[in-house]
Design an enzyme around this catalytic site. Sequence first.
Site, PDB file in Angstrom:
ATOM      1  N   PRO A 114     -16.482  26.183   5.885  1.00 16.30           N
ATOM      2  CG  PRO A 114     -14.322  26.786   5.301  1.00 16.30           C
ATOM      3  CD  PRO A 114     -15.409  27.110   6.270  1.00 16.30           C
ATOM      4  CG  ASN A 115     -14.309  22.344   2.088  1.00 14.57           C
ATOM      5  OD1 ASN A 115     -14.694  22.407   0.920  1.00 14.57           O
ATOM      6  ND2 ASN A 115     -13.182  22.910   2.497  1.00 14.57           N
ATOM      7  NE  ARG A 142     -13.832  18.132   4.474  1.00 11.36           N
ATOM      8  CZ  ARG A 142     -13.646  19.052   5.388  1.00 11.36           C
ATOM      9  NH1 ARG A 142     -14.668  19.509   6.092  1.00 11.36           N
ATOM     10  NH2 ARG A 142     -12.449  19.544   5.607  1.00 11.36           N
ATOM     11  CE1 TYR A 158     -13.263  16.708   9.433  1.00  5.49           C
ATOM     12  CE2 TYR A 158     -12.786  16.043   7.169  1.00  5.49           C
ATOM     13  CZ  TYR A 158     -12.488  16.799   8.277  1.00  5.49           C
ATOM     14  OH  TYR A 158     -11.414  17.663   8.269  1.00  5.49           O
ATOM     15  CG  ASN A 211     -16.876  22.419  12.660  1.00  5.50           C
ATOM     16  OD1 ASN A 211     -15.766  22.905  12.416  1.00  5.50           O
ATOM     17  ND2 ASN A 211     -17.158  21.153  12.419  1.00  5.50           N
ATOM     18  CB  ALA A 241     -10.255  25.215   6.566  1.00  3.69           C
ATOM     19  CD  GLU A 270     -12.476  25.888  18.595  1.00  3.05           C
ATOM     20  OE1 GLU A 270     -12.120  26.487  19.653  1.00  3.05           O
ATOM     21  OE2 GLU A 270     -11.671  25.568  17.702  1.00  3.05           O
ATOM     22  CG  HIS A 323     -12.878  21.464  15.635  1.00  2.81           C
ATOM     23  ND1 HIS A 323     -12.922  22.229  14.501  1.00  2.81           N
ATOM     24  CD2 HIS A 323     -12.453  22.276  16.628  1.00  2.81           C
ATOM     25  CE1 HIS A 323     -12.530  23.449  14.783  1.00  2.81           C
ATOM     26  NE2 HIS A 323     -12.246  23.514  16.070  1.00  2.81           N
ATOM     27  NE  ARG A 355      -7.638  15.623  10.663  1.00  2.00           N
ATOM     28  CZ  ARG A 355      -8.503  16.252   9.861  1.00  2.00           C
ATOM     29  NH1 ARG A 355      -9.533  16.918  10.373  1.00  2.00           N
ATOM     30  NH2 ARG A 355      -8.329  16.215   8.561  1.00  2.00           N
TER      31      ARG A 355
HETATM   32  C1  DQA Z   1     -12.966  20.351  11.292  1.00  2.00           C
HETATM   33  C2  DQA Z   1     -11.451  20.251  11.456  1.00  2.00           C
HETATM   34  C3  DQA Z   1     -10.743  21.274  10.597  1.00  2.00           C
HETATM   35  O1  DQA Z   1      -9.338  21.164  10.752  1.00  2.00           O
HETATM   36  C4  DQA Z   1     -11.074  21.040   9.133  1.00  2.00           C
HETATM   37  O2  DQA Z   1     -10.472  22.043   8.327  1.00  2.00           O
HETATM   38  C5  DQA Z   1     -12.538  20.963   8.890  1.00  2.00           C
HETATM   39  C6  DQA Z   1     -13.375  20.250   9.838  1.00  2.00           C
HETATM   40  C7  DQA Z   1     -13.714  19.247  12.060  1.00  2.00           C
HETATM   41  O3  DQA Z   1     -14.916  19.382  12.240  1.00  2.00           O
HETATM   42  O4  DQA Z   1     -13.107  18.247  12.446  1.00  2.00           O
HETATM   43  O5  DQA Z   1     -13.014  21.378   7.836  1.00  2.00           O
HETATM   44  O6  DQA Z   1     -13.398  21.601  11.810  1.00  2.00           O
END
Ligand code: DQA
Length: 149
Positions: free
Chosen positions: A13-14, A21, A26, A78, A81, A102, A104, A111
């Site tokens: 998501p997002n 964003r 990011y 990825n 959240a 995985e 990020h 964080r």
């Molecule tokens: C994320 C880190 C997560 O904590 C966050 O909710 C994201 C992006 C990252 O790519 O840094 O949406 O996965």
Amino acid sequence: MSKKPRILVLNGPNLNMLGVREPAIYGSLTLSAIEALCAQTADEVGLSIDFRQSNHEGELVTWIQEVITKSFDGIVINAAAYTHTSVAIMDALKMTDVPIVEVHISNIFTREAFRHHSYVSPVATGVICGFGAEGYKLALRALASKIIQ
Ligand code: DQA
């Protein structure tokens, strides 16, 4: 020539909002730009990718199940959240028997405390975080070296 190993690259998501964003966290690349980077890297290392994004947990679970039904050879995920909340995604990943990386974009350990726990990490082969979009390229290279002898 034999068929290239197929990698499912999943984004949660997002991540469709990358570019606008929180760019300080990011970066400024859009998800399409990251997809293009992944396609280029996959080409360089002899993989083929199927790159997807969803804002819906169940859709991500269904796509992970495709690793079994459609014979993917590896996963880059990825989960955004959902990383920190989703037992369903962890269970789906557990069902597969392919290498999982995985990713990020940000360093989740620098964080908020709630980002320090991942349901994905215990079922992943390895974790890459904090290198921005470059992390996706590193993940594909890592998978290539695991899968292609
Ligand atoms: C994320 C880190 C997560 O904590 C966050 O909710 C994201 C992006 C990252 O790519 O840094 O949406 O996965």
